[in-house]
Write a protein that holds these residues in place. Sequence first.
Motif, PDB file in Angstrom:
ATOM      1  N   PHE A 103      44.485   0.368  60.012  1.00 39.87           N
ATOM      2  CA  PHE A 103      43.867   0.354  61.340  1.00 39.87           C
ATOM      3  C   PHE A 103      43.084   1.633  61.590  1.00 39.87           C
ATOM      4  O   PHE A 103      42.025   1.605  62.226  1.00 39.87           O
ATOM      5  CB  PHE A 103      44.919   0.156  62.427  1.00 39.87           C
ATOM      6  N   LYS A 144      38.351   3.318  63.118  1.00 35.80           N
ATOM      7  CA  LYS A 144      37.890   4.291  64.117  1.00 35.80           C
ATOM      8  C   LYS A 144      36.370   4.259  64.206  1.00 35.80           C
ATOM      9  O   LYS A 144      35.664   4.307  63.200  1.00 35.80           O
ATOM     10  CB  LYS A 144      38.361   5.693  63.744  1.00 35.80           C
ATOM     11  N   VAL A 162      45.811  -5.427  68.993  1.00 33.41           N
ATOM     12  CA  VAL A 162      44.909  -4.282  68.826  1.00 33.41           C
ATOM     13  C   VAL A 162      45.475  -3.045  69.506  1.00 33.41           C
ATOM     14  O   VAL A 162      45.503  -1.948  68.921  1.00 33.41           O
ATOM     15  CB  VAL A 162      43.511  -4.608  69.395  1.00 33.41           C
ATOM     16  N   ARG A 191      46.668   0.209  67.492  1.00 34.87           N
ATOM     17  CA  ARG A 191      45.954   1.453  67.733  1.00 34.87           C
ATOM     18  C   ARG A 191      46.901   2.570  68.142  1.00 34.87           C
ATOM     19  O   ARG A 191      46.802   3.696  67.673  1.00 34.87           O
ATOM     20  CB  ARG A 191      44.888   1.242  68.829  1.00 34.87           C
ATOM     21  N   GLU A 192      47.874   2.210  68.990  1.00 36.33           N
ATOM     22  CA  GLU A 192      48.857   3.198  69.419  1.00 36.33           C
ATOM     23  C   GLU A 192      49.691   3.682  68.228  1.00 36.33           C
ATOM     24  O   GLU A 192      49.943   4.875  68.074  1.00 36.33           O
ATOM     25  CB  GLU A 192      49.753   2.605  70.504  1.00 36.33           C
ATOM     26  N   LEU A 229      45.505   6.576  67.392  1.00 33.76           N
ATOM     27  CA  LEU A 229      44.130   6.670  67.859  1.00 33.76           C
ATOM     28  C   LEU A 229      44.082   6.539  69.381  1.00 33.76           C
ATOM     29  O   LEU A 229      44.945   5.916  69.992  1.00 33.76           O
ATOM     30  CB  LEU A 229      43.269   5.576  67.227  1.00 33.76           C
ATOM     31  N   ASP A 254      38.552   5.555  70.616  1.00 31.81           N
ATOM     32  CA  ASP A 254      38.283   5.588  69.171  1.00 31.81           C
ATOM     33  C   ASP A 254      37.829   4.243  68.620  1.00 31.81           C
ATOM     34  O   ASP A 254      37.332   4.165  67.489  1.00 31.81           O
ATOM     35  CB  ASP A 254      39.520   6.051  68.401  1.00 31.81           C
ATOM     36  N   ILE A 255      38.047   3.166  69.370  1.00 32.84           N
ATOM     37  CA  ILE A 255      37.583   1.852  68.931  1.00 32.84           C
ATOM     38  C   ILE A 255      36.801   1.204  70.065  1.00 32.84           C
ATOM     39  O   ILE A 255      36.935   1.586  71.230  1.00 32.84           O
ATOM     40  CB  ILE A 255      38.749   0.930  68.517  1.00 32.84           C
ATOM     41  N   GLU A 271      48.147   1.548  78.787  1.00 37.56           N
ATOM     42  CA  GLU A 271      46.785   1.546  78.249  1.00 37.56           C
ATOM     43  C   GLU A 271      45.730   1.319  79.320  1.00 37.56           C
ATOM     44  O   GLU A 271      44.534   1.358  79.026  1.00 37.56           O
ATOM     45  CB  GLU A 271      46.666   0.466  77.178  1.00 37.56           C
TER      46      GLU A 271
END
Length: 311
Positions: free
Chosen positions: A122, A126, A142, A146-147, A151, A155-156, A292
């Motif tokens: 993953f 980035k 996702v 990501r966590e 990141l 970052d995405i 988030e």
Amino acid sequence: MTLGFPTRRRLAALGVSAAFARPAGASPVLRLGDQKGGTRSLMAASGVLDDAEIPVEWNIFAAAAPLLEALNAGAIDCGGVGDAPFAFARAAGVRARIIAATRSSGSSTALLVQENSTAQSFADLKGRSIGTGRGSVGHYLVVAARERAGLAPADIRLVFLSPADAKAAFVSGAIDAWSTWSQYVYLALAQNKARILLDGRGLMSGLSYCVATERAIAEKRDLLKAFIRRLRAAQIWGLANVDAYAAAWANETGVPYEVSRETLNAQGFAPVPIDAQMIADQQHTVDLYAREGVLPGRYDASAGFDASFNV
């Protein structure tokens, strides 16, 4: 996700074709929402509704979000959705509760990249774009991945698309990765040279729910109880009869039999009772989304459950 559009035009756009068709005084009918390749094909294949003792009306949706909109508008009584979409819907004020559940490994939700992609983890995404449905199980995967990769949200680049639009964007190269579920995963592997970068195992609860409106729980409890008993019987049948289930599933979805069988083997949904662990897992989903900023804030997930339908 948009909730609360109780107009006929809006409901027609969502796929609710018969919600207003019954004459006044007609016998109660359980109005069911389903996603293509969901509960209806399973119950038809298992024969649990063949005796017609439970009058049902099926309404088919492309994804969980429009199904939950119809539920919120009162156009359907209950339907099947994943844990992440329901977390999103409860935050938006949907007046519905979880009355039954299944659990799987989470492997049928996956993050796909092109076969020749240089991404091996993953973290390699980035600065790249990922398509998925807002508030869907794909969205949750996702965020959780990501966590775990350490990141930041910036970052995405998340691109929110319907499954059909996400597939088109993925095939054309307009997005770098696609986070999706069920048959969309295995069709992309078979037809579009996709590769699974990661899946939901260890990142997701694997929970899926049958959710009913508060009004249906109050007014159609006996119908709902009878339906849930038969749904559980169908789920147990499906686990033991994958070949027959896959044939029926392929017929409804138009997905090739081998892809259908692979999808169902990966899903492996087993019926489970509502209990403290399930509520804790749903709270984890809510908390992650709130952390988030996907949800406006944290809320108590336990209020979204009704354990009175447990067998």
